[in-house]
Design an enzyme around this catalytic site. Structure first.
Site, PDB file in Angstrom:
ATOM      1  N   ASN A   9       0.868  -1.180   0.000  1.00 28.25           N
ATOM      2  CA  ASN A   9       0.000   0.000   0.000  1.00 28.25           C
ATOM      3  C   ASN A   9       0.908   1.234   0.000  1.00 28.25           C
ATOM      4  O   ASN A   9       1.485   1.576   1.023  1.00 28.25           O
ATOM      5  CB  ASN A   9      -0.894  -0.032   1.255  1.00 28.25           C
ATOM      6  CG  ASN A   9      -1.745   1.217   1.398  1.00 28.25           C
ATOM      7  OD1 ASN A   9      -1.782   2.060   0.498  1.00 28.25           O
ATOM      8  ND2 ASN A   9      -2.436   1.338   2.516  1.00 28.25           N
ATOM      9  N   TRP A  10       1.008   1.849  -1.148  1.00 27.02           N
ATOM     10  CA  TRP A  10       1.930   2.986  -1.279  1.00 27.02           C
ATOM     11  C   TRP A  10       1.398   4.226  -0.559  1.00 27.02           C
ATOM     12  O   TRP A  10       2.124   5.200  -0.391  1.00 27.02           O
ATOM     13  CB  TRP A  10       2.151   3.323  -2.756  1.00 27.02           C
ATOM     14  CG  TRP A  10       2.825   2.270  -3.579  1.00 27.02           C
ATOM     15  CD1 TRP A  10       2.989   0.950  -3.267  1.00 27.02           C
ATOM     16  CD2 TRP A  10       3.439   2.450  -4.870  1.00 27.02           C
ATOM     17  NE1 TRP A  10       3.651   0.304  -4.281  1.00 27.02           N
ATOM     18  CE2 TRP A  10       3.932   1.195  -5.277  1.00 27.02           C
ATOM     19  CE3 TRP A  10       3.582   3.546  -5.730  1.00 27.02           C
ATOM     20  CZ2 TRP A  10       4.592   1.012  -6.498  1.00 27.02           C
ATOM     21  CZ3 TRP A  10       4.225   3.359  -6.949  1.00 27.02           C
ATOM     22  CH2 TRP A  10       4.734   2.107  -7.322  1.00 27.02           C
ATOM     23  N   LYS A  11       0.123   4.207  -0.187  1.00 23.13           N
ATOM     24  CA  LYS A  11      -0.530   5.377   0.432  1.00 23.13           C
ATOM     25  C   LYS A  11      -0.309   6.611  -0.457  1.00 23.13           C
ATOM     26  O   LYS A  11      -0.253   6.465  -1.677  1.00 23.13           O
ATOM     27  CB  LYS A  11      -0.028   5.562   1.871  1.00 23.13           C
ATOM     28  CG  LYS A  11      -0.184   4.268   2.693  1.00 23.13           C
ATOM     29  CD  LYS A  11       0.019   4.441   4.167  1.00 23.13           C
ATOM     30  CE  LYS A  11      -0.174   3.094   4.861  1.00 23.13           C
ATOM     31  NZ  LYS A  11      -0.036   3.158   6.312  1.00 23.13           N
ATOM     32  N   HIS A  96      -9.423   1.105   4.878  1.00 23.45           N
ATOM     33  CA  HIS A  96      -8.151   1.263   5.598  1.00 23.45           C
ATOM     34  C   HIS A  96      -8.364   2.154   6.821  1.00 23.45           C
ATOM     35  O   HIS A  96      -9.186   3.076   6.788  1.00 23.45           O
ATOM     36  CB  HIS A  96      -7.094   1.871   4.665  1.00 23.45           C
ATOM     37  CG  HIS A  96      -5.725   1.814   5.247  1.00 23.45           C
ATOM     38  ND1 HIS A  96      -5.275   2.741   6.162  1.00 23.45           N
ATOM     39  CD2 HIS A  96      -4.726   0.913   5.088  1.00 23.45           C
ATOM     40  CE1 HIS A  96      -4.041   2.408   6.528  1.00 23.45           C
ATOM     41  NE2 HIS A  96      -3.677   1.314   5.887  1.00 23.45           N
ATOM     42  N   GLU A  98      -6.754   4.533   7.900  1.00 18.10           N
ATOM     43  CA  GLU A  98      -6.577   5.974   7.624  1.00 18.10           C
ATOM     44  C   GLU A  98      -7.835   6.557   6.988  1.00 18.10           C
ATOM     45  O   GLU A  98      -8.171   7.721   7.211  1.00 18.10           O
ATOM     46  CB  GLU A  98      -5.322   6.173   6.744  1.00 18.10           C
ATOM     47  CG  GLU A  98      -4.056   5.951   7.553  1.00 18.10           C
ATOM     48  CD  GLU A  98      -2.889   5.336   6.791  1.00 18.10           C
ATOM     49  OE1 GLU A  98      -2.891   5.371   5.545  1.00 18.10           O
ATOM     50  OE2 GLU A  98      -1.980   4.811   7.453  1.00 18.10           O
ATOM     51  N   GLU A 168      -5.177  -5.031  10.498  1.00 23.09           N
ATOM     52  CA  GLU A 168      -4.160  -4.007  10.703  1.00 23.09           C
ATOM     53  C   GLU A 168      -4.428  -3.290  12.031  1.00 23.09           C
ATOM     54  O   GLU A 168      -5.241  -2.346  12.070  1.00 23.09           O
ATOM     55  CB  GLU A 168      -4.191  -2.982   9.570  1.00 23.09           C
ATOM     56  CG  GLU A 168      -3.871  -3.559   8.212  1.00 23.09           C
ATOM     57  CD  GLU A 168      -3.301  -2.504   7.265  1.00 23.09           C
ATOM     58  OE1 GLU A 168      -2.228  -2.750   6.723  1.00 23.09           O
ATOM     59  OE2 GLU A 168      -3.906  -1.432   7.106  1.00 23.09           O
ATOM     60  N   GLY A 174       2.618   2.324  10.854  1.00 22.02           N
ATOM     61  CA  GLY A 174       3.538   3.445  10.720  1.00 22.02           C
ATOM     62  C   GLY A 174       4.245   3.818  12.016  1.00 22.02           C
ATOM     63  O   GLY A 174       4.846   4.884  12.110  1.00 22.02           O
ATOM     64  N   SER A 214       3.605  -2.130  10.312  1.00 18.45           N
ATOM     65  CA  SER A 214       5.066  -2.172  10.511  1.00 18.45           C
ATOM     66  C   SER A 214       5.687  -3.510  10.117  1.00 18.45           C
ATOM     67  O   SER A 214       6.603  -3.987  10.790  1.00 18.45           O
ATOM     68  CB  SER A 214       5.423  -1.788  11.949  1.00 18.45           C
ATOM     69  OG  SER A 214       5.027  -0.445  12.214  1.00 18.45           O
ATOM     70  N   GLY A 235       3.033  -1.104   4.322  1.00 20.81           N
ATOM     71  CA  GLY A 235       3.049   0.334   4.038  1.00 20.81           C
ATOM     72  C   GLY A 235       4.470   0.796   3.765  1.00 20.81           C
ATOM     73  O   GLY A 235       5.029   0.591   2.690  1.00 20.81           O
ATOM     74  N   GLY A 236       5.088   1.403   4.770  1.00 18.49           N
ATOM     75  CA  GLY A 236       6.407   2.017   4.620  1.00 18.49           C
ATOM     76  C   GLY A 236       7.443   1.160   3.895  1.00 18.49           C
ATOM     77  O   GLY A 236       8.152   1.654   3.011  1.00 18.49           O
TER      78      GLY A 236
HETATM   79  P1  13P Z   1       3.155   0.422   7.735  1.00 20.68           P
HETATM   80  O1  13P Z   1       3.714  -0.853   7.129  1.00 20.68           O
HETATM   81  O2  13P Z   1       3.871   1.638   7.271  1.00 20.68           O
HETATM   82  O3  13P Z   1       3.026   0.307   9.211  1.00 20.68           O
HETATM   83  O4  13P Z   1       1.661   0.570   7.155  1.00 20.68           O
HETATM   84  C1  13P Z   1       0.805  -0.501   7.221  1.00 20.68           C
HETATM   85  C2  13P Z   1      -0.417  -0.185   6.454  1.00 20.68           C
HETATM   86  O5  13P Z   1      -1.195   0.672   6.849  1.00 20.68           O
HETATM   87  C3  13P Z   1      -0.655  -0.898   5.200  1.00 20.68           C
HETATM   88  O6  13P Z   1      -1.922  -0.672   4.713  1.00 20.68           O
END
Ligand code: 13P
Length: 255
Positions: A9-11, A96, A98, A168, A174, A214, A235-236
């Site tokens: 997920n590149w966000k 998600h 977010e 999640e 994050g 994470s 994510g990251g």
């Molecule tokens: P991180 O891997 O940056 O914690 O993000 C997880 C995430 O929200 C994937 O959708």
């Protein structure tokens, strides 16, 4: 056995040029045999068409990060499922944390999108997870149960086995604070049990449940090889070719 599914997920990261750089890097670093592991890249809307073009002939699939539940119309700023499909998406992330936290999405609203995605032939990656406060109050089970029931309301067993659930925990997103493999497994097992209640054992055994929060190259293997963890939503660590490819490799190679 369920196949492993790794999604990135590149966000809200990577412009057009950076998308090309990252996918070029991934093509070079993921040169090993994936042995049935599925890999999905979810860049921002503005990079989807480019990404889909760049991954042609590779094992990577493309997904959107959100969509609306209508076919078309006066919904400024929204994207329809057919639009995602028209640029080559097979998947879409829905609900998600977010989106829930910053854009007020509720289980009921996410459920409309889940049903629309399925009816449109997209595979939804549907996210659930508790906040830190909820975990500390020992209500993780109630929260996750209510979310899963809510987002899957009126989804048939036949459709349920097509979708992907992503657990999640919000406190792990994050933050660098990953759930322990046991914490992840406990909630995944709980979700599987709930799916068994809702749809029966055969369907429940087929549903892919990813862990997200994470996930990094150095913790991926321990998380990914828990009995009820079928992949990761990253994510990251998906924003760099070397760390994302190391996570994919962890899903391929059993320790
Ligand atoms: P991180 O891997 O940056 O914690 O993000 C997880 C995430 O929200 C994937 O959708």
């Amino acid at each position: 056995m369920r196949a492993k599914v790794i999604a990135g997920n590149w966000k809200m990261n990577k412009d057009f040029r950076q998308t090309e750089e990252l996918i070029d890097g991934l093509k070079k670093s993921v040169s090993f045999d994936l042995q049935g592991v599925s890999v999905i890249l979810c860049p921002p809307f503005t990079s989807l068409e480019l990404a889909a073009r760049l991954v042609k002939g590779t094992p990577f699939a493309i997904g959107g990060q959100n969509m609306y539940f209508k076919d078309e119309g006066a919904f400024t700023g929204e994207i329809a499922p057919a639009m995602l499909k028209s640029v080559g998406c097979r998947y879409v992330i829905l609900g998600h944390s977010e989106r829930r936290q910053f854009f007020g999405e509720t289980d009921e609203f996410i459920n409309k999108k889940v049903k629309k995605a399925l009816a449109s032939g997209l595979i939804p990656i549907v996210c659930v997870g508790e906040t830190l406060q909820q975990r500390e109050q020992n209500i993780t089970e109630q929260i996750v149960t209510a979310q899963v029931r809510g987002v899957l309301s009126d989804v048939s067993a036949q459709n349920a086995e097509k979708l992907i659930l992503a657990y999640e925990p919000v406190w792990a997103i994050g933050t660098g604070r990953t759930a322990t493999p046991q914490q992840a497994e406990d909630v995944h097992a709980l979700i599987r049990k709930l799916l068994t209640e809702l749809y029966g054992g055969t369907t429940a055994e087929r549903v892919i449940i990813q862990y997200g929060g994470s996930v990094k190259a150095d913790n991926a293997a321990d998380l990914l090889w828990q009995p009820n963890v079928d992949g990761a939503l990253v994510g990251g660590a998906c924003l760099k070719a070397d760390s994302f490819s190391a996570i994919i490799r962890a899903a391929v190679a059993r320790k």
